[in-house]
Design a protein around this motif. Structure first.
Motif, PDB file in Angstrom:
ATOM      1  N   LYS A 125       0.855  -1.178   0.000  1.00 34.25           N
ATOM      2  CA  LYS A 125       0.000   0.000   0.000  1.00 34.25           C
ATOM      3  C   LYS A 125       0.895   1.233   0.000  1.00 34.25           C
ATOM      4  O   LYS A 125       1.828   1.347   0.787  1.00 34.25           O
ATOM      5  CB  LYS A 125      -0.894   0.017   1.237  1.00 34.25           C
ATOM      6  N   PHE A 126       0.619   2.149  -0.902  1.00 38.73           N
ATOM      7  CA  PHE A 126       1.398   3.369  -1.009  1.00 38.73           C
ATOM      8  C   PHE A 126       0.837   4.413  -0.053  1.00 38.73           C
ATOM      9  O   PHE A 126      -0.356   4.683  -0.057  1.00 38.73           O
ATOM     10  CB  PHE A 126       1.365   3.903  -2.443  1.00 38.73           C
ATOM     11  N   ILE A 127       1.701   4.971   0.758  1.00 41.43           N
ATOM     12  CA  ILE A 127       1.314   6.039   1.680  1.00 41.43           C
ATOM     13  C   ILE A 127       2.031   7.302   1.227  1.00 41.43           C
ATOM     14  O   ILE A 127       3.256   7.332   1.160  1.00 41.43           O
ATOM     15  CB  ILE A 127       1.705   5.696   3.135  1.00 41.43           C
ATOM     16  N   TRP A 128       1.251   8.316   0.882  1.00 38.85           N
ATOM     17  CA  TRP A 128       1.847   9.566   0.432  1.00 38.85           C
ATOM     18  C   TRP A 128       2.445  10.293   1.621  1.00 38.85           C
ATOM     19  O   TRP A 128       1.769  10.628   2.578  1.00 38.85           O
ATOM     20  CB  TRP A 128       0.811  10.449  -0.256  1.00 38.85           C
ATOM     21  N   ARG A 129       3.746  10.517   1.561  1.00 42.32           N
ATOM     22  CA  ARG A 129       4.438  11.307   2.568  1.00 42.32           C
ATOM     23  C   ARG A 129       5.041  12.500   1.832  1.00 42.32           C
ATOM     24  O   ARG A 129       5.765  12.318   0.860  1.00 42.32           O
ATOM     25  CB  ARG A 129       5.549  10.500   3.228  1.00 42.32           C
ATOM     26  N   ASP A 130       4.764  13.654   2.294  1.00 41.44           N
ATOM     27  CA  ASP A 130       5.301  14.848   1.637  1.00 41.44           C
ATOM     28  C   ASP A 130       6.723  15.064   2.133  1.00 41.44           C
ATOM     29  O   ASP A 130       6.983  15.868   3.026  1.00 41.44           O
ATOM     30  CB  ASP A 130       4.404  16.052   1.934  1.00 41.44           C
TER      31      ASP A 130
END
Length: 158
Positions: free
Chosen positions: A43-48
């Motif tokens: 699962k891809f988790i968007w981290r800025d």
């Protein structure tokens, strides 16, 4: 599954669509039957990451940082010049700490983020989840950063 679908397609003699469909169906059945379910993807988790890098720069490393040097000492357990000397030595020893682009051409974590995670984990003895909240780095990157940081410091010192 011992061979990939593409590999099996190249091994067959005929170019018939029926043969290709059979192989594709068999490959899917093998994949599902081997573990009882279809293949799971991460699962891809968007981290800025870029914003996290900007935040740490403005908080501690700007000309006029948000937090004064006494807070830097409290957070990092060392002086600002010592941190910068360690960062420079580690970057020159291991190219892992140099910021580059990932497979999708996005900028990866900066050396500042990777080194900060390692130092905070060593200084406070905290888990990866604690460090991830502020620096926006995934667990595997944090663990890899810690391992490489310790190896680099030992190599530079000895």
């Amino acid at each position: 599954m011992d061979r990939s679908l593409v590999h099996k397609m190249f091994l067959i003699e005929s170019d018939s669509d029926e043969e290709l469909e059979k192989i594709a169906k068999l490959a899917m059945e093998e994949e599902i039957s081997s573990n009882g379910r279809s293949k799971q993807h991460r699962k891809f988790i968007w981290r800025d990451r870029l914003q996290a890098h900007k935040d740490i720069l403005s908080d501690y490393f700007a000309k006029e940082p948000l937090y004064p040097h006494k807070y830097f000492w409290r957070r990092f357990r060392m002086s600002h010049p010592l941190f910068q000397r360690i960062q420079c030595a580690v970057e020159s020893h291991d190219t892992y700490f140099v910021q580059n682009r990932d497979g999708s051409r996005r900028l990866g974590c900066s050396s500042l983020q990777k080194i900060t995670t390692a130092i905070r984990m060593l200084a406070y003895g905290v888990t990866t989840d604690f460090v991830d909240q502020y620096l926006k780095i995934g667990e595997t990157t944090i663990i890899e950063s810690l391992k490489r940081f310790v190896k680099a410091v030992i190599s530079v010192l000895f």
